[in-house]
Design an enzyme around this catalytic site. Structure first.
Site, PDB file in Angstrom:
ATOM      1  N   GLY A  30       2.005 -32.339 -16.812  1.00 36.94           N
ATOM      2  CA  GLY A  30       1.872 -31.174 -17.674  1.00 36.94           C
ATOM      3  C   GLY A  30       2.657 -29.952 -17.199  1.00 36.94           C
ATOM      4  N   ASN A  31       2.736 -29.762 -15.871  1.00 42.71           N
ATOM      5  CA  ASN A  31       3.416 -28.557 -15.360  1.00 42.71           C
ATOM      6  C   ASN A  31       4.924 -28.573 -15.604  1.00 42.71           C
ATOM      7  OD1 ASN A  31       3.710 -30.634 -13.431  1.00 42.71           O
ATOM      8  ND2 ASN A  31       3.910 -29.191 -11.740  1.00 42.71           N
ATOM      9  N   LYS A  87     -11.619 -40.115 -23.792  1.00 38.70           N
ATOM     10  CA  LYS A  87     -10.542 -39.150 -23.590  1.00 38.70           C
ATOM     11  C   LYS A  87     -10.681 -38.000 -24.589  1.00 38.70           C
ATOM     12  CE  LYS A  87      -6.354 -37.869 -22.306  1.00 38.70           C
ATOM     13  NZ  LYS A  87      -6.065 -37.354 -20.981  1.00 38.70           N
ATOM     14  N   LYS A 115      -0.246 -41.634 -19.676  1.00 40.03           N
ATOM     15  CA  LYS A 115       1.200 -41.613 -19.463  1.00 40.03           C
ATOM     16  C   LYS A 115       1.617 -42.228 -18.118  1.00 40.03           C
ATOM     17  CE  LYS A 115       2.325 -37.815 -16.600  1.00 40.03           C
ATOM     18  NZ  LYS A 115       1.056 -37.563 -16.023  1.00 40.03           N
ATOM     19  N   LYS A 118      -2.995 -42.132 -11.676  1.00 39.54           N
ATOM     20  CA  LYS A 118      -1.721 -42.071 -10.938  1.00 39.54           C
ATOM     21  C   LYS A 118      -1.697 -43.083  -9.797  1.00 39.54           C
ATOM     22  CE  LYS A 118      -1.197 -37.149 -11.787  1.00 39.54           C
ATOM     23  NZ  LYS A 118      -0.567 -37.265 -13.094  1.00 39.54           N
TER      24      LYS A 118
END
Ligand code: ADP
Ligand code: MG
Length: 321
Positions: free
Chosen positions: A14-15, A134, A219, A281
């Site tokens: 996101g960043n 989610k 993602k 992740k």
């Protein structure tokens, strides 16, 4: 043809994109620098990215449209994901192209950059469809939530004082529909932005029709599948922390330089990685390194991409030795 140091799939968090249109315009400049640094060092880069805030704002805009004008039915989430891939790809590909053309090292022989709108097949029997976990979009009041549930069939969940949010399932990515196109472009030395937002989730129906489904694919899992499909040497997950930690945010916090699959399984069992942020992740990184030889996955901060790929920082996930 150019010979590369290696092939790396970069998953942007996101960043790398910001939350609003002006923020994204700004953020992609730094993101493009980071990516072009890697290309200048000789890495072949394939880019994938998240889309949380962007798909949220598109979804809200489309919902406002259908409230104003009943001729416009509600826009399916899969269509909103497609719009977000195009919008983010548009900003990213331009920022990267401009950065490639600006630099001495890359401008003589710039790589072409394009975005591939990507659909990703999910299994309709994925357990995730049994529980929508989610949250997406903005918070609503009880009345708004009841309206959305009744009018659009949304599943809504209450989040304490903050209000209600729509929740959708997050199934695992099974197959990247446009993977041959992505591979052909990558093999020809071109840069591809693909699998944005985890891909447009689709379910294959009879006679091959791909039906969009109201779900969100993580993602990081999708980037790992892409890296696997492209036989990448490295998966670089860029986020807003330099390393993965044990006891994250606690006084006894410890940053980790390296993790192997056994450690990931055992730490994940202790709840060391938050679901919905760090857990996907480390699991995506683990799946990628376990599926092949001589692979590395690295989790680090956007600004540290080059240092991490060169072994100077980040948390490296390697297969069993
Ligand atoms: P992205 O948009 O990059 O996917 P996320 O917010 O989903 O970002 O995931 C990154 C966040 O994960 C970090 O900002 C951090 O707050 C959180 N996090 C949870 N557990 C850990 C951990 N064990 N080590 C480091 N960060 C963690
Ligand atoms: Mg995330």
């Amino acid at each position: 043809m150019k010979t590369w140091k290696g092939r790396v799939v970069v998953a942007l968090g996101g960043n790398a994109l910001g939350d609003t249109l002006p923020e994204q315009m700004d953020a992609v400049k730094l993101t493009a620098k980071t990516i072009v640094d890697l290309i200048a060092e000789g890495w072949q880069v394939i880019v994938s990215h998240g889309n949380g805030p962007q798909v949220g704002l598109i979804n809200n805009a489309m919902a406002a449209l259908s409230r104003e004008n009943p001729r416009h039915p509600n826009t399916p989430l899969s269509v909103c994901v497609a719009m977000s891939q195009a919008y983010i790809g548009y900003d990213l590909q331009n920022a990267i192209r401009e950065e490639l053309n600006r630099r001495e090292e890359t401008k003589a022989n710039p790589v072409s950059v394009a975005t591939v709108i990507t659909q990703v097949e999910v299994d309709p029997y994925d357990e995730a469809f049994l529980s929508s976990d989610k949250p997406i979009g903005h918070y609503m009041t009880r009345e708004q939530a009841a309206f959305a549930a009744q009018q659009y069939g949304y599943q809504m969940r209450e989040y304490g004082d903050k209000g209600w949010r729509r929740v959708v399932p997050s199934p695992r990515p099974q197959r990247i529909v446009e993977v041959d196109t992505i591979r052909t472009l990558a093999d020809a030395g071109q840069m591809v932005i693909a699998c944005g937002g985890g891909g447009i989730p689709v379910v294959r129906q009879k006679e091959g029709h791909l039906q969009g489904t109201a779900a969100v694919i993580d993602k990081d899992f999708c980037a790992a599948l892409l890296a696997e499909e492209l036989q990448a040497d490295a998966l670089l997950i860029l986020t807003n922390v330099e390393k993965v930690a044990l006891n994250y945010g606690k006084p006894e916090q410890k940053w980790l330089d390296q993790l192997d699959p056994n450690q990931i399984r055992s730490y994940a069992g202790q709840g060391q990685f938050a679901a919905g942020s760090m857990l996907p992740k480390v699991l995506a990184a683990m799946e990628f390194v376990e599926d092949g030889e001589d692979r590395v996955a690295i989790i680090t901060q956007l600004e540290k991409a080059s240092d991490a790929l060169n072994g100077r920082t980040g948390t490296r996930i390697v297969g069993h030795s």
